[in-house]
Design an enzyme around this catalytic site. Structure first.
Site, short mmCIF file in Angstrom:
data_model
loop_
_atom_site.label_atom_id
_atom_site.label_comp_id
_atom_site.label_asym_id
_atom_site.label_seq_id
_atom_site.Cartn_x
_atom_site.Cartn_y
_atom_site.Cartn_z
N ASP A 45 46.18 -63.95 -10.56
CA ASP A 45 45.33 -63.70 -9.40
C ASP A 45 45.87 -64.42 -8.18
O ASP A 45 46.32 -65.57 -8.27
CB ASP A 45 43.90 -64.15 -9.69
CG ASP A 45 43.25 -63.37 -10.82
OD1 ASP A 45 43.71 -62.25 -11.10
OD2 ASP A 45 42.29 -63.88 -11.41
N SER A 47 36.01 -66.06 -15.34
CA SER A 47 35.06 -65.09 -14.78
C SER A 47 34.25 -65.65 -13.61
O SER A 47 33.13 -65.21 -13.37
CB SER A 47 34.11 -64.58 -15.88
OG SER A 47 34.80 -63.77 -16.80
N GLU A 49 31.44 -66.45 -21.46
CA GLU A 49 31.92 -65.08 -21.28
C GLU A 49 31.70 -64.22 -22.52
O GLU A 49 32.33 -63.17 -22.68
CB GLU A 49 33.40 -65.09 -20.90
CG GLU A 49 33.67 -65.82 -19.59
CD GLU A 49 35.15 -65.89 -19.26
OE1 GLU A 49 35.70 -64.87 -18.84
OE2 GLU A 49 35.74 -66.97 -19.43
N ASN A 85 45.19 -65.55 -16.17
CA ASN A 85 44.28 -65.19 -17.26
C ASN A 85 45.11 -64.76 -18.46
O ASN A 85 45.84 -63.77 -18.39
CB ASN A 85 43.36 -64.04 -16.84
CG ASN A 85 42.48 -64.41 -15.66
OD1 ASN A 85 41.38 -64.90 -15.83
ND2 ASN A 85 42.99 -64.20 -14.45
N GLU A 95 45.17 -68.37 -10.31
CA GLU A 95 45.10 -68.68 -11.73
C GLU A 95 45.78 -67.60 -12.56
O GLU A 95 46.07 -66.51 -12.07
CB GLU A 95 43.64 -68.83 -12.19
CG GLU A 95 42.78 -67.59 -12.06
CD GLU A 95 41.36 -67.84 -12.53
OE1 GLU A 95 41.15 -67.96 -13.74
OE2 GLU A 95 40.47 -67.91 -11.66
N TYR A 107 31.70 -57.72 -12.94
CA TYR A 107 31.22 -57.03 -14.13
C TYR A 107 29.95 -56.20 -13.95
O TYR A 107 29.64 -55.38 -14.81
CB TYR A 107 30.95 -58.05 -15.24
CG TYR A 107 32.19 -58.84 -15.62
CD1 TYR A 107 33.29 -58.20 -16.18
CD2 TYR A 107 32.27 -60.20 -15.40
CE1 TYR A 107 34.43 -58.92 -16.52
CE2 TYR A 107 33.40 -60.93 -15.75
CZ TYR A 107 34.47 -60.28 -16.30
OH TYR A 107 35.58 -60.98 -16.64
N ARG A 119 47.23 -61.70 -16.67
CA ARG A 119 46.93 -61.28 -15.30
C ARG A 119 46.98 -62.49 -14.38
O ARG A 119 46.39 -63.53 -14.69
CB ARG A 119 45.54 -60.64 -15.24
CG ARG A 119 45.32 -59.75 -14.01
CD ARG A 119 43.88 -59.33 -13.87
NE ARG A 119 43.06 -60.42 -13.36
CZ ARG A 119 41.92 -60.85 -13.92
NH1 ARG A 119 41.47 -60.30 -15.03
NH2 ARG A 119 41.25 -61.84 -13.37
N GLY A 137 40.06 -59.25 -19.24
CA GLY A 137 39.04 -58.32 -19.70
C GLY A 137 39.59 -56.94 -20.00
O GLY A 137 40.58 -56.50 -19.40
#
Length: 313
Positions: A260, A153, A25, A275, A273, A219, A258, A279
């Site tokens: 998900d 990612s 990443e 994070n 998951e 992205y 974050r 990002g």
């Protein structure tokens, strides 16, 4: 959202924005870190951008920084490694500590902790070899999502709809990590909830023409649609935020992050998951949720930087 707790940028001293790194990443981390660095300069913070390479630990004493803003994604940045190096050097940093980062980077450990606490996460199998991969089809059914256990990612991930796709999917994931998971595919809407301090930000619903929200959809693609407000009713929004906070705290996470989710056809949520260093690019979800909560990008960066001032247990 509460007001800034630190009114004077000088209170932070010199801030090293850690970016780049050596994970898959790296490209995204460079973009996140540059956006954070430019924001800190606008805010009047004495900041320096530091591309983290293999010589980083040796360079630490020469940085003369008072704290670090971690904008590293993936291994070396979200797995507790950089956090441990900073703690040994006595340098405060943003976000979660060593334990939470190590746990959240490993999807197997994350799921084990969530399951132990009765939190909903899709059934899974750990795949050590191709025989495990074939057996997972019988144990979990199809479709499945196959993923490296310790990548972010969506790198190395693929959907498996037919038995003959299972071994190629395992091999692809194995290129990224020697620990691979097969997880039951949840059909439904994909959502994410950002955490800032002790609050859940507004949920975002993700919509993509891709098979799932993969690296390109995250992205590069212009076809991904982000819905914030998410379309959930107030009770559903509150319930998803509360579950995100519970899942965040279950991993001993701190400061920001974050979570998900998938919501299945019945509306039931499934945790995917956490994070720990999300990002911060122009396509990123946390800045989007912050805007919906009335926070500009600079406000968000300031609030995240404030987490570096909080004591760690």
């Amino acid at each position: 959202m509460t007001a800034r707790r630190v009114p004077d940028p000088a209170a932070f001293g010199r801030v090293a924005v850690l970016l780049g790194g050596r994970s898959g990443e790296r490209e995204i981390s460079l973009r996140s870190g540059q956006a954070v660095f430019e924001s800190l300069l606008r805010l009047g913070v004495d900041a320096v951008a530091v591309d983290v390479g293999p010589d980083f630990v040796g360079r630490l004493p020469t940085l003369s920084c008072n704290r670090a803003f971690i904008a590293l994604h993936g291994r070396g940045g979200e797995d507790g490694v950089i956090q441990g190096a900073l703690e040994l050097a006595g340098i405060p940093y943003t976000g979660s500590g060593v334990t939470a980062c190590a746990l959240s980077m490993d999807k197997r450990l994350t799921k084990q902790i969530w399951q132990a606490q009765g939190l909903p996460t899709p059934p899974y199998r750990v795949l050590s070899d191709e025989a495990d991969a074939r057996q997972a089809v019988d144990r979990l059914g199809l479709p499945l999502i196959v993923k490296p256990a310790r990548e972010g990612s969506s790198l190395g991930m693929s959907k498996v709809s037919l038995p003959e796709e299972m071994v190629p999917a395992f091999r692809q994931a194995r290129e990224w990590d020697d620990r691979v998971l097969a997880e039951r595919w949840i059909t439904g809407g994909e959502y994410t909830v950002a955490i800032l301090g002790e609050a859940a930000l507004p949920a975002i619903r993700l919509e993509t023409p891709h098979v799932f929200y993969d690296f390109d959809a995250k992205y590069r693609a212009d076809s991904t649609r982000y819905h914030c407000p998410s379309g959930l009713d107030p009770a559903g929004e509150a319930a998803l935020g509360a579950l995100a906070l519970t899942a965040f705290r279950a991993l001993d996470a701190h400061g920001w992050g974050r979570v998900d989710f998938m919501l299945d056809a019945s509306g039931a949520p499934w945790l995917l998951e956490l994070n720990s260093v999300p990002g911060m690019t122009d396509h990123s979800l946390v800045p989007m949720a912050a805007r919906a909560a009335g926070l500009s990008f600079d406000d968000l960066v300031w609030r995240i930087l404030e987490t570096s001032l909080e004591p760690r247990s």
